[in-house]
Design a protein around this motif. Structure first.
Motif, PDB file in Angstrom:
ATOM      1  N   LEU A 149       0.858  -1.173   0.000  1.00 51.32           N
ATOM      2  CA  LEU A 149       0.000   0.000   0.000  1.00 51.32           C
ATOM      3  C   LEU A 149       0.898   1.227   0.000  1.00 51.32           C
ATOM      4  N   VAL A 150       0.337   2.318  -0.495  1.00 48.20           N
ATOM      5  CA  VAL A 150       1.063   3.583  -0.509  1.00 48.20           C
ATOM      6  C   VAL A 150       0.684   4.335   0.756  1.00 48.20           C
ATOM      7  N   ALA A 151       1.689   4.777   1.483  1.00 47.12           N
ATOM      8  CA  ALA A 151       1.483   5.546   2.707  1.00 47.12           C
ATOM      9  C   ALA A 151       2.022   6.950   2.498  1.00 47.12           C
ATOM     10  N   LEU A 206       1.577   0.553  10.025  1.00 46.97           N
ATOM     11  CA  LEU A 206       2.297   1.763   9.650  1.00 46.97           C
ATOM     12  C   LEU A 206       2.867   2.430  10.897  1.00 46.97           C
ATOM     13  N   PRO A 207       4.042   3.042  10.784  1.00 45.51           N
ATOM     14  CA  PRO A 207       4.607   3.742  11.939  1.00 45.51           C
ATOM     15  C   PRO A 207       3.835   5.023  12.230  1.00 45.51           C
ATOM     16  N   ALA A 208       4.032   5.546  13.408  1.00 43.16           N
ATOM     17  CA  ALA A 208       3.387   6.802  13.803  1.00 43.16           C
ATOM     18  C   ALA A 208       3.717   7.889  12.787  1.00 43.16           C
TER      19      ALA A 208
END
Length: 74
Positions: free
Chosen positions: A8-10, A26-28
């Protein structure tokens, strides 16, 4: 044949983009952008939607400086 890994694109608050393997937390500071697919598909998407890779804060600062210079040149 093995299954292809899906990504996925973050995106973060600086509008920087990254690919993350689906199912990985996902990271913060990062959120899903809404696009997912193969690595190749995700890279092509990021290339389309993120043409200026400078962080948002830098783009804003440079735009502000250019506006100040243009205002002073009149």
């Amino acid at each position: 044949m093995t299954d292809q890994i899906r990504y996925l694109v973050a995106v973060n608050d600086e509008e920087q983009h990254a690919l993350w393997q689906e199912g990985t937390e996902l990271p913060a500071g990062w959120r899903a952008e809404g696009f997912s697919g193969t690595e190749e598909e995700c890279v092509a998407h990021v290339d389309r939607v993120w043409p200026d890779i400078r962080p948002l804060s830098l783009r804003r600062r440079l735009a502000d400086e250019a506006a100040r210079q243009a205002g002073g040149a009149r």
